[in-house]
Design a protein around this motif. Structure first.
Motif, PDB file in Angstrom:
ATOM      1  N   GLY A  17     -37.081  27.991  34.929  1.00 37.81           N
ATOM      2  CA  GLY A  17     -38.084  28.339  33.702  1.00 37.81           C
ATOM      3  C   GLY A  17     -39.141  27.682  34.420  1.00 37.81           C
ATOM      4  N   ILE A  18     -39.104  27.666  35.742  1.00 37.55           N
ATOM      5  CA  ILE A  18     -40.485  27.631  36.458  1.00 37.55           C
ATOM      6  C   ILE A  18     -40.638  28.140  37.852  1.00 37.55           C
ATOM      7  CG2 ILE A  18     -41.348  25.306  37.659  1.00 37.55           C
ATOM      8  CD1 ILE A  18     -41.336  24.538  35.671  1.00 37.55           C
ATOM      9  N   ALA A  19     -41.926  28.687  37.305  1.00 37.50           N
ATOM     10  CA  ALA A  19     -41.948  29.386  39.010  1.00 37.50           C
ATOM     11  C   ALA A  19     -43.264  29.505  39.626  1.00 37.50           C
ATOM     12  CB  ALA A  19     -41.753  30.469  39.118  1.00 37.50           C
ATOM     13  N   PHE A  20     -43.677  29.567  40.598  1.00 35.66           N
ATOM     14  CA  PHE A  20     -45.150  29.552  41.629  1.00 35.66           C
ATOM     15  C   PHE A  20     -44.987  30.127  42.546  1.00 35.66           C
ATOM     16  CE2 PHE A  20     -42.786  24.973  40.818  1.00 35.66           C
ATOM     17  CZ  PHE A  20     -44.560  24.743  40.031  1.00 35.66           C
ATOM     18  N   HIS A  21     -46.493  30.944  42.945  1.00 31.90           N
ATOM     19  CA  HIS A  21     -46.775  31.348  43.772  1.00 31.90           C
ATOM     20  C   HIS A  21     -47.137  30.711  44.611  1.00 31.90           C
ATOM     21  CE1 HIS A  21     -47.448  34.773  41.285  1.00 31.90           C
ATOM     22  NE2 HIS A  21     -48.046  34.375  40.230  1.00 31.90           N
ATOM     23  N   THR A  22     -47.199  31.027  45.589  1.00 27.25           N
ATOM     24  CA  THR A  22     -47.215  30.041  47.365  1.00 27.25           C
ATOM     25  C   THR A  22     -48.268  30.778  48.424  1.00 27.25           C
ATOM     26  OG1 THR A  22     -45.711  30.804  48.254  1.00 27.25           O
ATOM     27  CG2 THR A  22     -44.861  29.065  46.222  1.00 27.25           C
ATOM     28  N   ALA A  23     -48.623  29.464  48.878  1.00 31.23           N
ATOM     29  CA  ALA A  23     -49.240  29.960  49.933  1.00 31.23           C
ATOM     30  C   ALA A  23     -48.950  29.207  51.231  1.00 31.23           C
ATOM     31  CB  ALA A  23     -50.821  29.828  50.689  1.00 31.23           C
ATOM     32  N   PHE A  24     -47.805  29.547  52.916  1.00 35.27           N
ATOM     33  CA  PHE A  24     -47.111  28.634  53.533  1.00 35.27           C
ATOM     34  C   PHE A  24     -47.590  28.711  54.802  1.00 35.27           C
ATOM     35  CE2 PHE A  24     -44.820  31.703  52.092  1.00 35.27           C
ATOM     36  CZ  PHE A  24     -43.314  32.206  53.272  1.00 35.27           C
ATOM     37  N   VAL A  25     -47.070  27.806  55.509  1.00 32.68           N
ATOM     38  CA  VAL A  25     -47.392  27.855  57.150  1.00 32.68           C
ATOM     39  C   VAL A  25     -46.131  27.498  57.564  1.00 32.68           C
ATOM     40  CG1 VAL A  25     -49.524  27.968  57.099  1.00 32.68           C
ATOM     41  CG2 VAL A  25     -48.696  25.702  57.776  1.00 32.68           C
ATOM     42  N   PHE A  52     -56.153  28.151  56.565  1.00 25.35           N
ATOM     43  CA  PHE A  52     -55.273  28.267  57.459  1.00 25.35           C
ATOM     44  C   PHE A  52     -54.754  28.666  58.115  1.00 25.35           C
ATOM     45  CE2 PHE A  52     -52.103  27.662  53.268  1.00 25.35           C
ATOM     46  CZ  PHE A  52     -51.287  26.680  53.947  1.00 25.35           C
ATOM     47  N   HIS A  53     -55.905  29.838  58.901  1.00 28.29           N
ATOM     48  CA  HIS A  53     -56.023  30.351  60.405  1.00 28.29           C
ATOM     49  C   HIS A  53     -56.468  29.357  61.143  1.00 28.29           C
ATOM     50  CE1 HIS A  53     -57.437  33.020  63.458  1.00 28.29           C
ATOM     51  NE2 HIS A  53     -58.513  33.148  63.158  1.00 28.29           N
ATOM     52  N   SER A  54     -58.649  28.329  60.505  1.00 26.34           N
ATOM     53  CA  SER A  54     -59.006  27.142  61.784  1.00 26.34           C
ATOM     54  C   SER A  54     -58.067  26.035  61.663  1.00 26.34           C
ATOM     55  CB  SER A  54     -60.006  26.865  60.113  1.00 26.34           C
ATOM     56  OG  SER A  54     -59.402  26.142  59.284  1.00 26.34           O
ATOM     57  N   LEU A  55     -56.700  26.343  60.856  1.00 24.08           N
ATOM     58  CA  LEU A  55     -55.746  24.924  61.455  1.00 24.08           C
ATOM     59  C   LEU A  55     -55.024  25.414  62.736  1.00 24.08           C
ATOM     60  CD1 LEU A  55     -54.736  23.272  58.497  1.00 24.08           C
ATOM     61  CD2 LEU A  55     -57.027  22.614  59.837  1.00 24.08           C
ATOM     62  N   GLY A  56     -54.709  26.494  62.552  1.00 24.02           N
ATOM     63  CA  GLY A  56     -54.304  27.980  64.342  1.00 24.02           C
ATOM     64  C   GLY A  56     -52.501  28.322  63.100  1.00 24.02           C
ATOM     65  N   HIS A  57     -52.429  28.621  62.514  1.00 24.42           N
ATOM     66  CA  HIS A  57     -52.297  28.947  61.305  1.00 24.42           C
ATOM     67  C   HIS A  57     -51.779  30.378  61.097  1.00 24.42           C
ATOM     68  CE1 HIS A  57     -49.253  25.540  63.202  1.00 24.42           C
ATOM     69  NE2 HIS A  57     -50.544  25.307  61.977  1.00 24.42           N
ATOM     70  N   GLN A  58     -50.779  31.459  60.963  1.00 26.21           N
ATOM     71  CA  GLN A  58     -50.695  32.785  60.120  1.00 26.21           C
ATOM     72  C   GLN A  58     -50.742  32.452  58.778  1.00 26.21           C
ATOM     73  OE1 GLN A  58     -53.204  35.563  59.386  1.00 26.21           O
ATOM     74  NE2 GLN A  58     -52.231  35.525  57.974  1.00 26.21           N
ATOM     75  N   CYS A  59     -50.983  32.210  57.174  1.00 30.31           N
ATOM     76  CA  CYS A  59     -50.740  31.724  56.275  1.00 30.31           C
ATOM     77  C   CYS A  59     -48.987  33.075  55.766  1.00 30.31           C
ATOM     78  CB  CYS A  59     -51.169  31.195  55.188  1.00 30.31           C
ATOM     79  SG  CYS A  59     -52.362  32.123  54.284  1.00 30.31           S
ATOM     80  N   SER A  60     -48.722  32.761  55.007  1.00 30.05           N
ATOM     81  CA  SER A  60     -47.798  33.767  54.474  1.00 30.05           C
ATOM     82  C   SER A  60     -47.691  33.353  52.392  1.00 30.05           C
ATOM     83  CB  SER A  60     -46.500  33.804  54.632  1.00 30.05           C
ATOM     84  OG  SER A  60     -46.660  34.186  56.244  1.00 30.05           O
ATOM     85  N   PHE A  61     -47.801  34.797  51.765  1.00 28.37           N
ATOM     86  CA  PHE A  61     -47.801  34.369  50.949  1.00 28.37           C
ATOM     87  C   PHE A  61     -46.626  34.812  49.515  1.00 28.37           C
ATOM     88  CE2 PHE A  61     -52.347  34.525  51.818  1.00 28.37           C
ATOM     89  CZ  PHE A  61     -53.238  33.806  51.392  1.00 28.37           C
ATOM     90  N   ALA A  62     -46.216  33.885  49.298  1.00 27.66           N
ATOM     91  CA  ALA A  62     -45.007  34.759  48.664  1.00 27.66           C
ATOM     92  C   ALA A  62     -44.421  34.117  46.873  1.00 27.66           C
ATOM     93  CB  ALA A  62     -43.796  34.411  49.832  1.00 27.66           C
ATOM     94  N   GLN A  63     -43.709  34.720  45.935  1.00 26.04           N
ATOM     95  CA  GLN A  63     -42.850  34.012  44.973  1.00 26.04           C
ATOM     96  C   GLN A  63     -41.890  32.963  45.094  1.00 26.04           C
ATOM     97  OE1 GLN A  63     -44.756  35.535  42.150  1.00 26.04           O
ATOM     98  NE2 GLN A  63     -43.452  34.284  40.464  1.00 26.04           N
ATOM     99  N   GLY A  64     -42.212  31.521  44.187  1.00 25.77           N
ATOM    100  CA  GLY A  64     -41.090  30.720  45.077  1.00 25.77           C
ATOM    101  C   GLY A  64     -40.327  30.657  42.760  1.00 25.77           C
ATOM    102  N   GLY A  65     -39.441  30.801  43.115  1.00 22.73           N
ATOM    103  CA  GLY A  65     -38.418  29.846  41.862  1.00 22.73           C
ATOM    104  C   GLY A  65     -38.670  31.039  41.528  1.00 22.73           C
ATOM    105  N   TYR A  66     -37.848  30.651  39.573  1.00 21.55           N
ATOM    106  CA  TYR A  66     -36.260  32.326  39.112  1.00 21.55           C
ATOM    107  C   TYR A  66     -37.851  32.502  37.993  1.00 21.55           C
ATOM    108  CZ  TYR A  66     -33.050  30.001  42.011  1.00 21.55           C
ATOM    109  OH  TYR A  66     -32.100  29.029  42.921  1.00 21.55           O
ATOM    110  N   ALA A  67     -38.420  31.682  36.904  1.00 21.96           N
ATOM    111  CA  ALA A  67     -38.810  32.762  36.760  1.00 21.96           C
ATOM    112  C   ALA A  67     -40.241  33.833  36.788  1.00 21.96           C
ATOM    113  CB  ALA A  67     -39.845  31.636  35.592  1.00 21.96           C
TER     114      ALA A  67
END
Length: 295
Positions: free
Chosen positions: A163-171, A280-295
């Motif tokens: 029942g729990i899901a998130f949208h994420t941004a990560f490096v 994230f670019h200012s920290l030297g990383h290219q971030c990605s976006f992805a759906q996390g969880g099952y809902a």
């Protein structure tokens, strides 16, 4: 190539398994008496695929599988007393290796799922767990729901639903972590911070029970913060400091990997994605976006 009765090419079968974005919790189940590493893996909508195409003229080996997946195939065949089938194996994965996305476990599970289909056998999670336990400490990606899982003993302690899901941004930060090598450090940390871990896990389980993603995100942030004392991420403090500004509900990490990211209970607007990406670019990383969880 083998053909069906109507002379069509033999059907390729596949096995698929999702990976993870690290963990929403990693810590002790009970830090007071011989603690073990317990995890709540954070599933991500990225996968490992394994394909098998029957071919009588092909060898019966598993040359195109990785070392762990090939070992899993041998253990599976031995368990059922089967001979390796002639045919061609192919794989594909959009999981990064060595950063905390459970890529090797996903490869193993995808291989086993493919083999169940090759031999028309009913899927048996007990066989999957048995194979995993013979190869590596693993995540619970063989399940289709969240779980509190003892990764070393390969035991599901609590099933936590979907029942729990998130949208994420990560490096993913550079470098890899030897999970086995840092286990003694982790266990010392668990004993040292037993009360904090107990509160964190209690809050996390309450969040799952109540279907409250904000509560789960808060507990994930606490777990990630505790992890900083053992396996610090270079960008973590900066990400945590900007979480509220971006409207994120929490922070997550791969506790024994290199992932760092933000949790959003609601899909962030395009403008927010742009701000997060620039940060994230200012920290030297290219971030990605992805759906996390099952809902």
């Amino acid at each position: 190539m083998l053909t069906d009765a109507d002379n069509r090419p033999a059907r390729t079968v596949s096995g698929v398994c999702h990976g993870t974005l690290g963990e929403l919790y990693q810590g002790p189940l009970d830090a007071r008496d011989r603690p073990e590493i317990a995890i709540v893996s954070f599933p991500v909508d990225r996968h490992s695929w394994v394909y098998f195409t029957p071919d009588a003229g092909a060898p019966t080996g598993t040359e195109n599988l990785g070392a762990k997946a090939a070992k899993a195939a041998r253990l599976f065949l031995d368990h059922y007393g089967l001979e390796p089938p002639p045919g061609r194996w192919n794989t594909y994965s959009d999981l990064d290796v060595g950063v905390g996305m459970a890529s090797s476990t996903a490869d193993i599970v995808a291989t086993l799922r493919c083999l169940f289909r090759v031999f028309s056998l009913p899927y048996d999670s007990r066989v999957v767990i048995g194979v995993l336990s013979a190869i590596e400490r693993a995540d619970s990606v063989f399940l289709q729901e969240y779980a509190l899982y003892l990764s070393g003993r390969h035991r599901v302690v609590h099933r936590l639903g979907t029942g729990i899901a998130f949208h994420t941004a990560f490096v993913a930060e550079p470098g890899t972590v030897d999970t086995a090598g840092v286990t003694p450090q982790l266990l010392r940390q668990y004993r040292r911070c037993a009360a904090e871990y107990e509160r964190c896990l209690t809050d996390l389980l309450k969040g799952f029970a109540g279907g409250d993603p904000a509560a789960v995100a808060r507990a994930s942030t606490v777990s990630a913060t505790l992890s900083q004392e053992v396996l610090p991420k270079q960008t973590f403090d900066a990400v945590l400091a900007r979480r509220e500004e971006f409207g994120a509900d929490g922070v997550f990490v791969a506790h024994t990997g290199s992932l760092v990211g933000l949790l959003f209970a609601r899909r962030p607007a395009p403008a927010v994605k742009g701000e997060v990406s620039a940060f994230f670019h200012s920290l030297g990383h290219q971030c990605s976006f992805a759906q996390g969880g099952y809902a």
